[in-house]
Scaffold this active site. Structure first.
Site, mmCIF file in Angstrom:
data_model
loop_
_atom_site.group_PDB
_atom_site.id
_atom_site.type_symbol
_atom_site.label_atom_id
_atom_site.label_comp_id
_atom_site.label_asym_id
_atom_site.label_seq_id
_atom_site.Cartn_x
_atom_site.Cartn_y
_atom_site.Cartn_z
ATOM 1 N N HIS A 70 45.166 40.977 48.491
ATOM 2 C CA HIS A 70 44.292 39.808 48.428
ATOM 3 C C HIS A 70 45.023 38.518 48.800
ATOM 4 C CE1 HIS A 70 40.292 40.784 47.187
ATOM 5 N NE2 HIS A 70 40.603 41.297 46.006
ATOM 6 N N GLU A 108 45.423 43.967 44.628
ATOM 7 C CA GLU A 108 45.582 42.556 44.258
ATOM 8 C C GLU A 108 46.637 41.884 45.136
ATOM 9 O OE1 GLU A 108 43.195 41.682 42.498
ATOM 10 O OE2 GLU A 108 42.685 43.675 41.754
ATOM 11 N N MET A 132 43.000 40.831 38.649
ATOM 12 C CA MET A 132 42.600 39.593 39.327
ATOM 13 C C MET A 132 43.751 39.012 40.126
ATOM 14 S SD MET A 132 40.220 37.475 39.924
ATOM 15 C CE MET A 132 40.524 36.152 41.071
ATOM 16 N N GLU A 175 36.418 41.438 49.407
ATOM 17 C CA GLU A 175 36.520 42.682 48.629
ATOM 18 C C GLU A 175 36.417 43.932 49.504
ATOM 19 O OE1 GLU A 175 37.834 42.682 45.957
ATOM 20 O OE2 GLU A 175 37.488 40.680 45.142
HETATM 21 N N1 ARG Z 1 38.606 39.824 42.453
HETATM 22 C C1 ARG Z 1 38.952 40.823 41.495
HETATM 23 C C2 ARG Z 1 39.357 42.044 42.301
HETATM 24 O O1 ARG Z 1 38.601 42.688 42.934
HETATM 25 C C3 ARG Z 1 37.865 41.188 40.549
HETATM 26 C C4 ARG Z 1 37.231 40.078 39.794
HETATM 27 C C5 ARG Z 1 36.185 40.613 38.922
HETATM 28 N N2 ARG Z 1 35.364 39.573 38.409
HETATM 29 C C6 ARG Z 1 34.198 39.816 37.821
HETATM 30 N N3 ARG Z 1 33.512 38.810 37.434
HETATM 31 N N4 ARG Z 1 33.728 41.015 37.671
HETATM 32 O O2 ARG Z 1 40.446 42.349 42.501
HETATM 33 ZN ZN ZN Z 2 39.422 42.616 44.922
#
Ligand code: ARG
Ligand code: ZN
Length: 879
Positions: free
Chosen positions: A306, A303, A268, A325
């Protein structure tokens, strides 16, 4: 809908409304404790209309007190529900709300909000976890400035971390201490994070291209520090790469990564404080395979990337998830391609796409990369949103080229930095920077579900040296709700012309509507159409959809001879691989359909021999070119799927190849062996993959190679080799497997990550003992249903043992459903994720469909079923 109406409440994209009130500043004060944490929150709210009610999300919160501008809020001025808190008759356009809530991290097994992983307190707030920490406008378009103070027992929680920069710390009486953190960048609540615990760490630093020094830290369970170095190297590579390729520099003074054992997803991107599943951080020679290393490099990159694509510019609402994403997966794929082998990377990315996203897009769970509605957004962190989303970004890149793409990215940051935006805003930026890009038609890729099929025929006119490409695109209606789904897509088709002598040539195009031909790309924009080429000296063999320029099913009338020609001569390594997969899948398909066993055509054997003996192909590429499509890919050509025959047919192919090349495989194995000792190094990955592929072929030949496999197991000094051996032993040498498994288990008992890998080799058998085995594994003292990695390794691998999961007794479906039911009371998003496995229902036999339906009905009868699980089960049941 079977009485589930209360839970199955949909949110629709078309109902999006701008915020009429928002939170601009947040002060959070945590008294941390695993049993009971006290959260004091002071938020500044601005409201356009002083008379409107104000709703704040909040779940599983125990509200102790509430004050507005310093005064106790009267009971008639607020109302509590299971969803949150409504403020009434406030009569102010700007005010400060202070609340005090009790939460229990220890009881939070959903792993959303603040929870306990081992002894570490940590958070996961994307998408809607923050509402389990305090009352808030828990949606991504509310961006605010956060200040955080953490207080905890110093012995139990010596490290206190939050987003941004640390602004102070100190000791307090009674063994307590505190730390304060400030994040100068406005952010949505889903990027909020804190971590507290006894942590080991490694440190490093990075000098940005403008000369700023960034302090880098990776935190982990004490004792695991030595396993963090590869992740640190990857982080530094990622930071450098983003500066070089995208001209993007890091913005805070420090960057922290924390590894935790219990995590629902992979990792995350919380601002300045990433939290990672330990499987994607920790690695050393003894415990991690080469694929683990590659995954770590890519997710650390993901990450980090992001920070710009996700954090600086975020999503307006969760329907826009692919905005961050899809784009960030594209960026991490390019990162890996640039620093390793581009062709290998592309092959592996497409392999993943075809094994997971294509089946999803052909199932009752299919959805556009930007969905129109959802019950639980948590169910939409899918291969479609991520991987197909990345393919959609890649198509833009293919059309506008690297320069045009970078111009578009610059425009995107110029227009939207610091904002929460939509996928249209992204396309708009690309369009402004590239006026010839038809972003309007391209938009259909965002709103239509299903993998399109493209049918292609060619017509060569010898008299005029011209060639006509005739195409037809089609999107099958997948579901009963066959809504939109029929607008023609803009399909970028990268292609090459190959002469009978193997040489490539490039004909001309008169068509002005084909502005991309310089890049070797034609744009197919109609449902049916033609593209005419000139200066075509001989009848060509076409290499189509090179590098998978568009995520489609390609149907042509190419003969085996033509395919073999490409397999031999195509300069596009990706297409060479693809056509090889097609040749094999075609043969397996024919064998499936025929009454008696087919013999492998000598032409195919010759083609394999040419690859094996070709000195110009490197080991990694050879390993890929000689690999056989997975069962999952083969299933996609069948309806209903014959799981048993597919496996038998695939085995027949593999066994034939193993026999035909036995001596060569042994020779290659022996030659490569000494070169592949030791830990991860990029130049060892290829030889190791090829060597282990050879060993896998040999293991099929039975007892004469038992010693080789066992020696490999005994003597291997790294987990890549060890894992290959243990997999082969469990697959082919059942009678000896027991003692090997026992000794392996004894050795690695205390290493969750290794045990989790090992479990995936324990569910392979093709008789009913597997059902007992699964339950034995579940009963291991280390197995823990509250740790998602264990659940994924056991139940994920069991569900990929297709002939047993889909066993005619229904036993496979049944024990799987038992597990889902049990899990829903522990971790609802894991339960829903497992339940998605049943989406294959629409492709199985009538008899299997019935058995799946009865399990789904049983699950749906659960009295306290979560909305996560109900959404998935309901959708599959009604398809
Ligand atoms: N944003 C995160 C990533 O792609 C993934 C978060 C996952 N959350 C979930 N509820 N499945 O790097
Ligand atoms: Zn992501």
């Amino acid at each position: 809908m079977k009485g589930q109406d209360a839970i199955i409440q949909k949110t629709h994209l078309k109902d999006y409304c701008k915020l009429k009130y928002k939170i601009t500043n947040v002060d959070l004060d945590f008294s941390l404790d695993s049993k009971l944490t006290i959260v004091k929150s002071k938020i500044l709210i601005e409201s356009i209309d002083p008379n409107q009610d104000i709703f704040l999300h909040g779940e599983a919160l125990d509200l102790q007190s509430i004050h507005l501008d310093g005064h106790n809020l009267a009971e008639e001025n607020y109302e509590l529900s299971s969803q949150g808190l409504t403020l009434k008759n406030i009569n102010k356009t700007k005010f400060e709300l202070t609340t005090l809530c009790h939460i229990s991290p220890e009881k939070n097994l959903a792993l959303e909000g603040l929870y306990l992983s081992g002894d570490i307190l940590c958070t996961q707030n994307e998408p809607e976890g923050f509402r389990r920490i305090t009352y808030f406008i828990d949606r991504p378009d509310n961006m605010a400035i956060y200040n955080v103070k953490l207080t905890a027992n110093k012995k139990l929680y010596p490290y206190l971390l939050a987003n941004g920069n640390c602004t102070g710390f100190g000791d307090l009486p009674n063994g307590l201490h505190w730390a304060s953190w400030a994040d100068p960048f406005p952010k949505p609540s889903y990027l909020f994070a804190i971590v507290a615990g006894q942590l080991g760490h490694i440190k490093n630093s990075f000098k940005t291209k403008s000369g700023r020094n960034i302090a880098l830290s990776i935190y982990c369970d004490p004792g695991q520090e030595s396993r963090c170095h590869f992740a640190m190297e990857s982080l530094i590579k990622a930071m450098k790469w983003d500066e070089q390729r995208f001209d993007l520099e890091y913005d805070l003074d420090q960057y922290m990564i924390v590894s935790v054992g219990s995590f629902n997803a992979g990792a995350m991107e919380n601002k300045g404080l990433n939290i990672f599943n330990s499987a994607l951080v920790l690695a050393d020679q003894a415990t991690a395979t080469d694929s683990d290393y590659m995954a770590i490099e890519s997710v650390i990159g993901h990450e980090y990337f992001h920070n710009w694509t996700g954090n600086r510019i975020t999503c307006r609402d969760w329907f826009q998830l692919t905005l961050k994403e899809g784009l960030t997966v594209f960026r991490d794929q390019e990162f890996s391609a640039d620093i390793n082998s581009r062709a290998v990377q592309r092959i592996q990315d497409v392999k993943g796409l075809k094994e997971t996203q294509f089946p999803e897009d052909a199932s009752p769970m299919a959805h556009p990369i930007r969905p129109d509605s959802y019950v639980q957004i948590n169910n939409f962190y899918t291969a479609t949103v991520y991987e197909k989303g990345a393919e959609v970004i890649r198509m833009i890149h293919t059309l506008v080229g690297e320069e045009g793409f970078q111009r578009g990215m610059k425009k995107y940051f110029e227009l939207f930095d610091g904002q929460a935006v939509t996928t249209e805003d992204f396309l708009h930026s690309m369009k402004i920077a590239n006026p010839h890009f038809d972003s309007n038609q391209f938009q259909n890729w965002y709103s239509q579900k299903g993998t399109p099929s493209l049918e292609i025929h060619g017509h060569f006119d010898q008299d005029h040296n011209s060639f006509e490409l005739i195409y037809k695109q089609q999107q099958k209606s997948l579901n009963k709700d066959s809504e939109i789904n029929n607008k023609p897509l803009l399909i970028p088709l990268k292609m090459g012309f190959i002469a009978p002598n193997g040489e490539e040539f490039k004909p001309k195009l008169k068509d002005d509507a084909q502005p991309y031909w310089d890049q070797g790309v034609v744009a197919l924009t109609k449902t049916e159409g033609k593209v005419k080429f000139y200066d075509v000296p001989v009848k060509p063999i076409l290499s189509l959809n090179r590098s998978l320029s568009s995520p489609i099913y390609l149907n042509t009338d190419a003969s085996l001879e033509q395919d073999l020609h490409l397999f031999k001569y195509d300069k596009d390594h990706f297409n060479r691989y693809e056509v090889g997969q097609k040749i094999i899948a075609d043969w397996i398909g024919e064998n499936l359909a025929s009454k008696s066993k087919l013999d492998l055509s000598p032409k195919i054997i010759t083609a394999f021999a040419e690859i094996i003996n070709d000195q110009s192909i490197d080991d990694h590429m050879k390993a890929l070119l000689l690999s056989v499509p997975t069962e999952s890919v083969l299933h996609q050509r069948q309806k209903p799927i014959d799981f048993i025959k597919t496996k038998l047919s695939r085995d027949l192919f593999l066994n034939t190849i193993a026999q035909a090349f036995e001596l060569q495989f042994l020779q290659i194995y022996k030659n490569l062996y000494p070169k592949t000792k030791g830990g991860f190094a990029s130049e060892k990955v290829g030889p190791r993959a090829f060597k282990n592929l050879c060993l896998s072929f040999l293991a099929r030949l039975g007892d004469s190679y038992k010693h080789l496999v066992f020696d490999h197991y005994q003597e291997s000094d790294n987990m890549t080799d060890q894992f290959t051996a243990i997999y082969l032993i469990n697959n082919y040498f059942e009678s000896e497997a027991l003692s090997v498994n026992n000794s392996f288990y004894q050795k690695w008992q205390n290493e969750d990550l290794v045990l989790q890998k090992w479990i995936t080799t324990q569910t392979l058998g093709s008789d009913e003992k597997v059902f007992t085995k699964v339950n034995q594994l579940k009963a291991l003292p280390e197995y823990d249903s509250s740790i998602p990695n264990y659940v994924r390794s056991l139940w994920g691998s069991f569900s990929r043992n297709y002939s047993m999961f889909h066993h005619s007794s229904g036993k496979g479906y049944q024990i799987f459903a038992d597990q889902i039911i049990e899990l829903d009371g522990i971790n609802r998003s894991m339960a829903a994720a497992l339940a998605k496995t049943y989406r294959i229902k629409t492709s199985v036999s009538e008899q299997n469909k019935k058995m799946i339906n009865s399990e789904l009905e049983r699950i749906l009868k659960l009295t306290h079923i979560s909305s996560n699980l109900a959404e998935v089960v309901d959708q599959i049941l009604n398809s």
